[in-house]
Design an enzyme around this catalytic site. Structure first.
Site, PDB file in Angstrom:
ATOM      1  N   ALA A   6      14.469   7.570   9.993  1.00 38.29           N
ATOM      2  CA  ALA A   6      14.846   8.971  10.224  1.00 38.29           C
ATOM      3  C   ALA A   6      14.716   9.800   8.958  1.00 38.29           C
ATOM      4  CB  ALA A   6      16.262   9.036  10.781  1.00 38.29           C
ATOM      5  N   GLY A   7      13.686   9.495   8.144  1.00 45.54           N
ATOM      6  CA  GLY A   7      13.356  10.375   7.025  1.00 45.54           C
ATOM      7  C   GLY A   7      12.510  11.524   7.563  1.00 45.54           C
ATOM      8  N   GLY A  10       9.870  10.205  10.198  1.00 46.62           N
ATOM      9  CA  GLY A  10      10.444   9.767  11.474  1.00 46.62           C
ATOM     10  C   GLY A  10      10.983  10.944  12.275  1.00 46.62           C
ATOM     11  N   GLN A 223       2.242   3.669  -7.510  1.00 45.60           N
ATOM     12  CA  GLN A 223       2.268   4.761  -8.483  1.00 45.60           C
ATOM     13  C   GLN A 223       3.475   4.642  -9.408  1.00 45.60           C
ATOM     14  OE1 GLN A 223       2.988   9.130  -7.335  1.00 45.60           O
ATOM     15  NE2 GLN A 223       0.874   9.003  -8.025  1.00 45.60           N
ATOM     16  N   LEU A 235      14.457  10.030 -11.253  1.00 47.63           N
ATOM     17  CA  LEU A 235      13.256  10.851 -11.399  1.00 47.63           C
ATOM     18  C   LEU A 235      13.533  12.212 -12.021  1.00 47.63           C
ATOM     19  CD1 LEU A 235      10.143  11.028 -10.238  1.00 47.63           C
ATOM     20  CD2 LEU A 235      11.218  12.805  -8.897  1.00 47.63           C
ATOM     21  N   ARG A 269      -0.968  11.409 -12.206  1.00 50.05           N
ATOM     22  CA  ARG A 269       0.138  10.558 -12.673  1.00 50.05           C
ATOM     23  C   ARG A 269      -0.316   9.238 -13.286  1.00 50.05           C
ATOM     24  NH1 ARG A 269       4.375  11.715  -7.720  1.00 50.05           N
ATOM     25  NH2 ARG A 269       4.836  13.831  -8.403  1.00 50.05           N
TER      26      ARG A 269
HETATM   27  C1  FAD Z   1      12.903  10.683  -6.451  1.00 45.92           C
HETATM   28  C2  FAD Z   1      11.696  11.047  -5.640  1.00 45.92           C
HETATM   29  C3  FAD Z   1      11.212  12.350  -5.632  1.00 45.92           C
HETATM   30  C4  FAD Z   1      10.105  12.684  -4.860  1.00 45.92           C
HETATM   31  N1  FAD Z   1       9.654  13.976  -4.866  1.00 45.92           N
HETATM   32  C5  FAD Z   1       8.595  14.304  -4.100  1.00 45.92           C
HETATM   33  C6  FAD Z   1       8.118  15.642  -4.047  1.00 45.92           C
HETATM   34  O1  FAD Z   1       8.653  16.537  -4.696  1.00 45.92           O
HETATM   35  N2  FAD Z   1       7.046  15.921  -3.263  1.00 45.92           N
HETATM   36  C7  FAD Z   1       6.423  14.955  -2.502  1.00 45.92           C
HETATM   37  O2  FAD Z   1       5.459  15.259  -1.814  1.00 45.92           O
HETATM   38  N3  FAD Z   1       6.877  13.682  -2.525  1.00 45.92           N
HETATM   39  C8  FAD Z   1       7.938  13.335  -3.275  1.00 45.92           C
HETATM   40  N4  FAD Z   1       8.377  12.037  -3.284  1.00 45.92           N
HETATM   41  C9  FAD Z   1       7.836  11.086  -2.312  1.00 45.92           C
HETATM   42  C10 FAD Z   1       8.388  11.394  -0.910  1.00 45.92           C
HETATM   43  O3  FAD Z   1       9.691  11.887  -1.034  1.00 45.92           O
HETATM   44  C11 FAD Z   1       8.434  10.174   0.004  1.00 45.92           C
HETATM   45  O4  FAD Z   1       7.202   9.518  -0.007  1.00 45.92           O
HETATM   46  C12 FAD Z   1       8.738  10.591   1.438  1.00 45.92           C
HETATM   47  O5  FAD Z   1       9.875  11.418   1.492  1.00 45.92           O
HETATM   48  C13 FAD Z   1       8.957   9.375   2.323  1.00 45.92           C
HETATM   49  O6  FAD Z   1       9.405   9.816   3.581  1.00 45.92           O
HETATM   50  P1  FAD Z   1       9.492   8.813   4.801  1.00 45.92           P
HETATM   51  O7  FAD Z   1       9.987   9.599   5.954  1.00 45.92           O
HETATM   52  O8  FAD Z   1       8.210   8.084   4.948  1.00 45.92           O
HETATM   53  O9  FAD Z   1      10.581   7.722   4.356  1.00 45.92           O
HETATM   54  P2  FAD Z   1      12.134   7.855   3.979  1.00 45.92           P
HETATM   55  O10 FAD Z   1      12.552   9.240   3.739  1.00 45.92           O
HETATM   56  O11 FAD Z   1      12.356   6.841   2.906  1.00 45.92           O
HETATM   57  O12 FAD Z   1      12.861   7.385   5.288  1.00 45.92           O
HETATM   58  C14 FAD Z   1      12.844   6.048   5.718  1.00 45.92           C
HETATM   59  C15 FAD Z   1      13.759   5.908   6.913  1.00 45.92           C
HETATM   60  O13 FAD Z   1      13.612   4.602   7.448  1.00 45.92           O
HETATM   61  C16 FAD Z   1      14.871   4.039   7.691  1.00 45.92           C
HETATM   62  N5  FAD Z   1      14.732   2.588   7.610  1.00 45.92           N
HETATM   63  C17 FAD Z   1      14.177   1.865   6.618  1.00 45.92           C
HETATM   64  N6  FAD Z   1      14.232   0.554   6.914  1.00 45.92           N
HETATM   65  C18 FAD Z   1      14.837   0.455   8.106  1.00 45.92           C
HETATM   66  C19 FAD Z   1      15.205  -0.635   8.929  1.00 45.92           C
HETATM   67  N7  FAD Z   1      14.972  -1.903   8.582  1.00 45.92           N
HETATM   68  N8  FAD Z   1      15.836  -0.378  10.103  1.00 45.92           N
HETATM   69  C20 FAD Z   1      16.107   0.905  10.478  1.00 45.92           C
HETATM   70  N9  FAD Z   1      15.781   1.965   9.717  1.00 45.92           N
HETATM   71  C21 FAD Z   1      15.151   1.744   8.561  1.00 45.92           C
HETATM   72  C22 FAD Z   1      15.787   4.654   6.650  1.00 45.92           C
HETATM   73  O14 FAD Z   1      17.117   4.625   7.095  1.00 45.92           O
HETATM   74  C23 FAD Z   1      15.245   6.081   6.590  1.00 45.92           C
HETATM   75  O15 FAD Z   1      15.825   6.846   7.615  1.00 45.92           O
HETATM   76  C24 FAD Z   1       9.474  11.696  -4.091  1.00 45.92           C
HETATM   77  C25 FAD Z   1       9.936  10.381  -4.109  1.00 45.92           C
HETATM   78  C26 FAD Z   1      11.023  10.057  -4.896  1.00 45.92           C
HETATM   79  C27 FAD Z   1      11.449   8.631  -4.952  1.00 45.92           C
END
Ligand code: FAD
Length: 555
Positions: A6-7, A10, A223, A235, A269
């Site tokens: 739910a990021g 999701g 990265q 970060l 980077r």
């Molecule tokens: C500190 C930081 C700063 C950043 N800043 C930027 C930026 O400014 N601009 C940019 O473009 N990118 C940035 N990034 C990268 C970017 O934020 C991430 O790549 C992106 O937000 C990932 O989103 P996501 O929805 O794929 O995963 P996430 O937001 O990590 O969500 C993952 C979800 O999966 C769930 N989950 C995981 N495993 C399980 C499991 N086994 N069972 C059930 N649920 C599970 C978690 O609960 C969560 O809800 C940054 C990254 C970091 C670390």
């Protein structure tokens, strides 16, 4: 259908699937607004052209160069063309992006970009997007199974039947059947000790896909972000360098003039991190740290644009960046590799999709540009949501999980909980994280990678006797940490194996001692790893080139 995670990816996928008419539920091990996307700071890229001439084509050219020509150009072109529309959609939903003096969406410079292209909400962009998407989720009444830890995809007869999850709040295995499943579980940063990622970023989705027989793509590319606060590893956003922050070595020299004379601190980077590591290795650092100087910003700019960064520095380093430069060093930040998927999130299994950091489309190739991954969660989250909804709606009848699959899962958990002797996960996890940094970090080399594989074999052996001390059913984080460690160990083996086979230096995979050059003749291709019953298979697939022929990369 189910969305796991739910990021931003999701939630965006679930919203689109709902709007396409599918019955959708989200499953997440964290409350949605605690997802790691909330940590994203600097911004999100789209060629709006508000701060200088720009176009999707220019965005694509920067992304392809940034990827060291490993990104698939058809996917990149599509992404760059759709990004502006998605930004306006987010804005219509109420995203509080900053504006320029004329009232247009403001855009800031980021590394590797030829023009100011990064839309932002101060230095808390991810937080703003996560809250916005959650609001949209609630408005639609989409069901969320919160604090459900998914640890297995149930696959039978060539399709996925659903998932097995451990209910964290109540205890017990839950079998959730679905006609289509989207993996949106985020990245793997915690495979490394010094990482900008939250403790929840443990490669769960990548490892589950691997165990279900799906190939993972380009896993060798991790990265390292150039500015993580020393020693905590938190970060410091690239927006600081985007808006004029300077990198200095222990002699007070702007050392980037040696590595990227034109772009300097705003090279991509991989280039900046290598520059930093070279300075550290040459002894021109302060106990292993370089300095990020933002004193010249002045109070007004600092408080308006970087209040979050200043708070972070005050709280975690005891330093006011208005008065002193911040100590920084490269830290593991983002995994370019992931579950091999197309631009609609489709994987090799017809009803399993992937979006966000867990996936490899491949948009980032060998090196991601800052600001592109938040946009990736939105563009490809939306597309995966639509495609998965169509898949689910096109299937007649329900989906079922065989009782035997559920009892298999229950036996696995019971075995872990019943074990009375063994080693707690922590020591194994610490050794994994530290050794990955040492042997599979900014610079790589054959001998170290081979040593790392041997060490991983030993750690996996020890993991067979991992001890879960808490025997309770409710809020048993000992149990989930043990399961996460299993995911991380599997993934690490695949990462290092792919790294060994890529005998060249490209993007974030740098082998200065044995293969210092990029080798387009032999390695302009994606690695694919499959693994079943300890049998690891590495193959390759071609990179899609549309019109940008590989060139020497200079900044
Ligand atoms: C500190 C930081 C700063 C950043 N800043 C930027 C930026 O400014 N601009 C940019 O473009 N990118 C940035 N990034 C990268 C970017 O934020 C991430 O790549 C992106 O937000 C990932 O989103 P996501 O929805 O794929 O995963 P996430 O937001 O990590 O969500 C993952 C979800 O999966 C769930 N989950 C995981 N495993 C399980 C499991 N086994 N069972 C059930 N649920 C599970 C978690 O609960 C969560 O809800 C940054 C990254 C970091 C670390």
């Amino acid at each position: 259908m189910l969305v796991i995670g739910a990021g931003c990816a999701g939630m965006r996928a679930a919203i689109e699937a709902h709007d396409a008419g599918a019955e959708v539920a989200l499953v997440s091990k964290l409350h949605p607004t605690r997802s790691h996307s909330g940590a994203a700071r600097g911004g999100i890229n789209a060629a709006l052209g508000n701060a200088g001439a720009d176009s999707p084509e220019a965005h694509a050219a920067d992304t392809i160069k940034g990827s060291d020509y490993l990104g698939d150009q058809d996917a990149i072109e599509l992404f760059c063309a759709e990004a502006p529309g998605d930004i306006y959609q987010l804005e219509r939903w109420g995203a509080l992006f900053d504006r320029d003096a004329e009232g247009r969406l403001a855009q800031r410079p980021f590394g590797g970009a030829g023009v100011s292209r990064t839309v932002h909400a101060a230095d808390v962009t991810g937080h703003v997007l996560l809250q916005l998407l959650y609001e949209q989720l609630l408005a639609r009444g989409i069901r969320v199974y919160e604090e459900f830890f998914v640890w297995r995809l149930v696959v039978g007869d060539g399709s996925c039947r659903g998932v097995l999850a451990w209910d964290l709040a109540r205890g017990g295995v839950k079998a959730l059947a679905a006609k289509a499943v989207i993996l949106a579980t985020g990245g793997s940063g915690r495979v490394y000790h010094g990482s900008t990622n939250a403790h929840a970023c443990t490669a769960d989705g990548m490892a589950m896909a691997l165990r279900a027989g799906l190939p993972l793509e380009d896993l060798e590319f991790v990265q390292f972000h150039p500015t993580t606060l020393f020693p905590s590893g938190l970060l410091v956003t690239e927006a600081v360098r985007g808006e004029g922050g300077l990198l200095l070595n222990s002699d007070g020299e702007r050392f980037m003039s040696r590595y990227a004379p034109e772009a300097m601190e705003l090279a991509s980077r991989d280039v900046v991190s290598r520059g930093e590591q070279t300075e550290i290795d040459a002894g021109r650092s302060l106990d292993g740290a370089l300095l990020l100087d933002m004193r010249h910003f002045g109070r007004e700019k600092m408080l308006e644009r970087f209040h979050g960064t200043r708070d972070l520095a005050l709280t975690y380093a005891g330093i006011d960046p208005l008065e002193r430069p911040l100590p920084v060093r490269p830290g593991a930040h983002y995994h370019m590799g992931g579950v091999a998927s197309d631009v609609d999130g489709r994987t090799e299994l017809a009803n399993v999709f992937a979006a966000g950091e867990v996936a490899c489309v491949s948009l980032h190739g060998a090196n991601r540009l800052g600001g592109n991954s938040l946009m990736e969660t939105i563009v490809f989250g939306r597309r995966a949501g639509r495609a998965a909804a169509e898949q689910a709606l096109g299937k007649s009848g329900g989906s079922e999980i065989e009782p035997s699959a559920r009892s298999d899962g229950e036996r696995e958990i019971a075995k872990l909980l019943e074990r009375r002797e063994g080693e707690r996960p922590k020591a194994i996890r610490d050794e994994l994280g530290v050794s990955m940094h040492e042997n599979f970090g900014v610079f790589r080399e054959e001998g170290k990678m081979r040593r790392q594989l041997e060490l991983l074999e030993d750690l996996r052996e020890r993991y067979q006797q991992v001890l879960v001390e808490d025997k309770g059913a409710v809020w048993n984080s000992d149990l989930t940490q043990a399961l996460e460690l299993g995911f991380q160990l599997d993934l690490a083996v695949c990462m290092v194996s792919a790294g060994l086979e890529r005998r060249e230096s490209r993007g974030a995979h740098a082998r200065p001692d044995d293969y210092p050059e990029r080798d387009d003749q032999n390695f302009l291709k994606h690695s694919l790893v499959r693994w079943s019953n300890d049998w690891l298979d590495l193959s390759w697939k071609p990179v899609t080139i549309t019109k940008w022929q590989p060139k020497r990369r200079q900044y």
